[in-house]
Design a protein around this motif. Structure first.
Motif, PDB file in Angstrom:
ATOM      1  N   MET A  73       0.912  -1.063  -0.093  1.00  0.00           N
ATOM      2  CA  MET A  73      -0.073   0.311   0.201  1.00  0.00           C
ATOM      3  C   MET A  73       0.752   1.360  -0.154  1.00  0.00           C
ATOM      4  O   MET A  73       1.758   1.586   0.825  1.00  0.00           O
ATOM      5  CB  MET A  73      -1.238   0.423   1.605  1.00  0.00           C
ATOM      6  N   LEU A  74       0.092   2.385  -1.153  1.00  0.00           N
ATOM      7  CA  LEU A  74       0.949   3.094  -0.637  1.00  0.00           C
ATOM      8  C   LEU A  74       0.529   4.897  -0.297  1.00  0.00           C
ATOM      9  O   LEU A  74      -0.454   4.588  -1.386  1.00  0.00           O
ATOM     10  CB  LEU A  74       1.953   3.468  -2.649  1.00  0.00           C
ATOM     11  N   GLY A  75       0.500   4.609   0.654  1.00  0.00           N
ATOM     12  CA  GLY A  75      -0.054   5.501   1.263  1.00  0.00           C
ATOM     13  C   GLY A  75      -2.069   4.567   1.602  1.00  0.00           C
ATOM     14  O   GLY A  75      -1.182   3.256   1.957  1.00  0.00           O
ATOM     15  N   GLU A  76      -3.167   5.465   0.776  1.00  0.00           N
ATOM     16  CA  GLU A  76      -4.039   4.795   1.053  1.00  0.00           C
ATOM     17  C   GLU A  76      -4.527   4.071  -0.138  1.00  0.00           C
ATOM     18  O   GLU A  76      -5.624   3.223   0.357  1.00  0.00           O
ATOM     19  CB  GLU A  76      -5.395   6.431   1.279  1.00  0.00           C
ATOM     20  N   MET A  77      -3.630   4.148  -1.072  1.00  0.00           N
ATOM     21  CA  MET A  77      -4.533   3.622  -2.234  1.00  0.00           C
ATOM     22  C   MET A  77      -3.254   2.146  -2.660  1.00  0.00           C
ATOM     23  O   MET A  77      -2.058   1.969  -2.225  1.00  0.00           O
ATOM     24  CB  MET A  77      -3.798   4.262  -3.172  1.00  0.00           C
ATOM     25  N   LYS A  78      -3.733   1.027  -2.936  1.00  0.00           N
ATOM     26  CA  LYS A  78      -3.047  -0.021  -3.276  1.00  0.00           C
ATOM     27  C   LYS A  78      -1.774   0.063  -4.593  1.00  0.00           C
ATOM     28  O   LYS A  78      -2.371   1.855  -4.731  1.00  0.00           O
ATOM     29  CB  LYS A  78      -3.800  -1.591  -3.377  1.00  0.00           C
ATOM     30  N   ALA A  79      -0.522  -0.406  -4.715  1.00  0.00           N
ATOM     31  CA  ALA A  79       0.037   0.237  -5.920  1.00  0.00           C
ATOM     32  C   ALA A  79       0.575  -1.293  -6.348  1.00  0.00           C
ATOM     33  O   ALA A  79      -0.082  -2.002  -6.340  1.00  0.00           O
ATOM     34  CB  ALA A  79       1.986   0.523  -5.272  1.00  0.00           C
ATOM     35  N   VAL A  80       0.369  -0.614  -8.526  1.00  0.00           N
ATOM     36  CA  VAL A  80       0.776  -2.042  -8.571  1.00  0.00           C
ATOM     37  C   VAL A  80       1.999  -1.260  -9.397  1.00  0.00           C
ATOM     38  O   VAL A  80       2.219   0.038  -9.972  1.00  0.00           O
ATOM     39  CB  VAL A  80      -0.474  -2.411  -9.847  1.00  0.00           C
ATOM     40  N   PHE A  81       3.295  -2.189 -10.092  1.00  0.00           N
ATOM     41  CA  PHE A  81       4.607  -2.235 -10.538  1.00  0.00           C
ATOM     42  C   PHE A  81       5.133  -3.301 -11.733  1.00  0.00           C
ATOM     43  O   PHE A  81       4.557  -4.085 -11.456  1.00  0.00           O
ATOM     44  CB  PHE A  81       5.386  -1.970  -9.626  1.00  0.00           C
ATOM     45  N   SER A  82       5.208  -2.885 -12.898  1.00  0.00           N
ATOM     46  CA  SER A  82       5.857  -3.673 -13.566  1.00  0.00           C
ATOM     47  C   SER A  82       6.714  -2.572 -14.930  1.00  0.00           C
ATOM     48  O   SER A  82       6.775  -1.771 -14.629  1.00  0.00           O
ATOM     49  CB  SER A  82       4.460  -4.185 -14.776  1.00  0.00           C
ATOM     50  N   GLY A  83       7.473  -3.698 -15.352  1.00  0.00           N
ATOM     51  CA  GLY A  83       8.979  -2.809 -15.851  1.00  0.00           C
ATOM     52  C   GLY A  83       9.086  -3.870 -17.406  1.00  0.00           C
ATOM     53  O   GLY A  83       8.463  -4.843 -17.093  1.00  0.00           O
ATOM     54  N   VAL A  84       9.679  -2.957 -18.418  1.00  0.00           N
ATOM     55  CA  VAL A  84       9.475  -3.535 -19.113  1.00  0.00           C
ATOM     56  C   VAL A  84      11.280  -3.307 -19.926  1.00  0.00           C
ATOM     57  O   VAL A  84      11.860  -2.304 -19.657  1.00  0.00           O
ATOM     58  CB  VAL A  84       8.812  -3.175 -20.740  1.00  0.00           C
ATOM     59  N   GLN A  85      12.580  -4.107 -20.585  1.00  0.00           N
ATOM     60  CA  GLN A  85      13.752  -3.544 -20.182  1.00  0.00           C
ATOM     61  C   GLN A  85      13.859  -2.832 -22.097  1.00  0.00           C
ATOM     62  O   GLN A  85      13.273  -3.816 -23.228  1.00  0.00           O
ATOM     63  CB  GLN A  85      14.296  -4.741 -20.704  1.00  0.00           C
ATOM     64  N   PRO A  86      14.295  -1.635 -22.560  1.00  0.00           N
ATOM     65  CA  PRO A  86      13.982  -1.517 -24.191  1.00  0.00           C
ATOM     66  C   PRO A  86      15.087  -1.787 -24.736  1.00  0.00           C
ATOM     67  O   PRO A  86      16.200  -1.902 -24.979  1.00  0.00           O
ATOM     68  CB  PRO A  86      14.489  -0.231 -23.121  1.00  0.00           C
ATOM     69  N   SER A  87      15.329  -3.445 -24.216  1.00  0.00           N
ATOM     70  CA  SER A  87      16.280  -4.233 -24.710  1.00  0.00           C
ATOM     71  C   SER A  87      16.645  -4.833 -26.576  1.00  0.00           C
ATOM     72  O   SER A  87      16.626  -5.390 -26.118  1.00  0.00           O
ATOM     73  CB  SER A  87      17.081  -5.303 -23.793  1.00  0.00           C
ATOM     74  N   GLY A  88      15.223  -5.033 -27.034  1.00  0.00           N
ATOM     75  CA  GLY A  88      15.354  -4.972 -28.265  1.00  0.00           C
ATOM     76  C   GLY A  88      13.436  -4.728 -28.602  1.00  0.00           C
ATOM     77  O   GLY A  88      13.169  -3.813 -27.847  1.00  0.00           O
ATOM     78  N   ASN A  89      12.672  -5.054 -29.490  1.00  0.00           N
ATOM     79  CA  ASN A  89      11.761  -4.601 -30.216  1.00  0.00           C
ATOM     80  C   ASN A  89      10.504  -5.879 -29.679  1.00  0.00           C
ATOM     81  O   ASN A  89      10.933  -6.732 -30.159  1.00  0.00           O
ATOM     82  CB  ASN A  89      11.478  -4.282 -31.477  1.00  0.00           C
ATOM     83  N   LEU A  90      10.025  -4.924 -29.399  1.00  0.00           N
ATOM     84  CA  LEU A  90       8.798  -5.789 -28.086  1.00  0.00           C
ATOM     85  C   LEU A  90       7.975  -5.901 -28.888  1.00  0.00           C
ATOM     86  O   LEU A  90       7.300  -5.975 -30.439  1.00  0.00           O
ATOM     87  CB  LEU A  90       7.716  -4.939 -27.360  1.00  0.00           C
TER      88      LEU A  90
END
Ligand code: TYM
Length: 331
Positions: A1-18
């Motif tokens: 939880m970030l303060g009052e809200m639930k949090a979502v995180f994700s990432g993508v590597q810029p290591s090739g054409n998706l």
């Protein structure tokens, strides 16, 4: 939880054409969280340099990945979109978590084993500690949910273990994150070797459909996809190629596997492959045109990444300060 809200995180590597694997397994699912979660989506350039990158290409792909996030429906007003290296807290917490991650744990990571086999000339320390930096990405934002493809499950489990280890020593510092692994699209396979994951770094162009491929290329790649000597479109063991094409078709059309079997009953693989190619190309067309529009406006992309980094840095600082205090750093 970030303060009052639930949090979502994700990432993508810029290591090739998706690829459509990145799209169906991850990016397409990100937008669903925007309304109810504080949402962070990151272009993880620090992770990308664990394998050798050409600087000009890395720079271009960083813009492209950000543009693709937006083109795939992530509204910068509702999602914090940013570049990992713009928020130094990632590298700082990454180092700290290195000191709470065991050599044995990192040695068991299948991605490390695969990548070190593939890049035998460059088995660097960053490639080895990659999952601790990934844990830092996630834990900085008190993340509840991490939408990823199936290949990231092991890294997510390690991030949970690191969070729990830290918490059990210092009290409740980190939210322990849950993976969100989307059902159907979680593991899209190579079109040429359907027992292997479709990977953006695959050197065989026919094995990989990229989000930005022109329609003709998409149709051609699906036409050449490896299948089997059977002729029936049916989801079954031993039919890896057809299973993969059915999965892709299902993701793009929303049809269930039994509906697809009925639709292609009595028709050959040729018809089916063409239908998959068309469904894929049609679904990607709006993403591609939005992408082209965004890439023509670098100033806009820069304003998005700057605002995103500012917001992310503010949220990350709260966690990092807490961590430093717990550790006994003078701050
Ligand atoms: P990356 O850049 O390899 O892939 C980005 C996302 O795409 C998913 N994916 C797939 N899903 C289904 N089928 C496939 N063939 C396929 N190929 C890739 C990946 O699972 C991923 O969700 N380590 C991460 C990047 C990362 C990260 C993070 C992710 C760094 N920090 C924090 C989440 C949270 C990676 O290499 O993804």
């Amino acid at each position: 939880m970030l303060g009052e809200m639930k949090a979502v995180f994700s990432g993508v590597q810029p290591s090739g054409n998706l690829t459509i694997g990145n799209y169906l397994g991850a990016i397409k699912n990100f937008g669903a969280f925007s309304e109810e979660y504080k949402s962070f989506y990151c272009v993880v350039d620090l992770h990308a340099i664990t394998v050798t990158q050409v600087p000009a290409e890395l720079r271009r792909r960083t813009y492209e990945t950000l543009a693709l996030y937006i083109a795939c429906g992530l509204d910068p007003a509702k999602n914090t979109l940013f570049v990992q290296s713009h928020v130094p807290a990632h590298a700082e917490l990454g180092w700290i978590l290195d000191c709470f991650t065991m050599f044995g744990e990192l040695s068991r990571m299948t991605q490390f084993k695969d990548k070190s086999a593939k890049h035998a000339e460059n088995i660097n320390a960053g490639l080895f500690t990659y999952p601790a930096l990934m844990a830092a990405d996630i834990l900085l934002y008190q993340t509840d949910v991490v939408p990823v493809g199936a290949d990231q499950k092991q890294h997510l489990e390690l991030a949970r273990d690191i969070a729990q280890r830290f918490n059990s020593r210092f009290g409740d510092v980190f939210t322990v994150p849950e993976p969100y692994i989307a059902g159907t699209g979680m593991k899209i396979m190579s079109l040429q070797e359907p027992t292997a994951k479709m990977s953006k770094s695959d050197e065989n162009p026919n094995a990989v459909v990229r989000i930005l491929d022109p329609k003709d290329d998409i149709i051609r790649k699906f036409r050449r996809a490896v299948t089997d000597s059977d002729t029936v479109v049916r989801f079954a063991e031993g039919k890896d190629g057809i299973n993969n094409l059915m999965t892709i078709y299902s993701c793009f059309t929303g049809k269930r596997l039994d509906e697809i079997e009925r639709e292609f009953d009595g028709r050959g693989y040729g018809d089916f492959k063409l239908a998959v190619g068309e469904a894929c190309a049609d679904a990607l067309a709006p993403v591609q045109s939005e992408f082209a529009r965004l890439m023509a406006d670098k100033a806009y992309l820069e304003s998005v990444m700057r605002a995103g980094a500012e917001d992310a840095a503010r949220c990350a600082a709260r966690t990092l300060n807490k961590v430093k205090k717990k550790l006994g750093f003078v701050i």
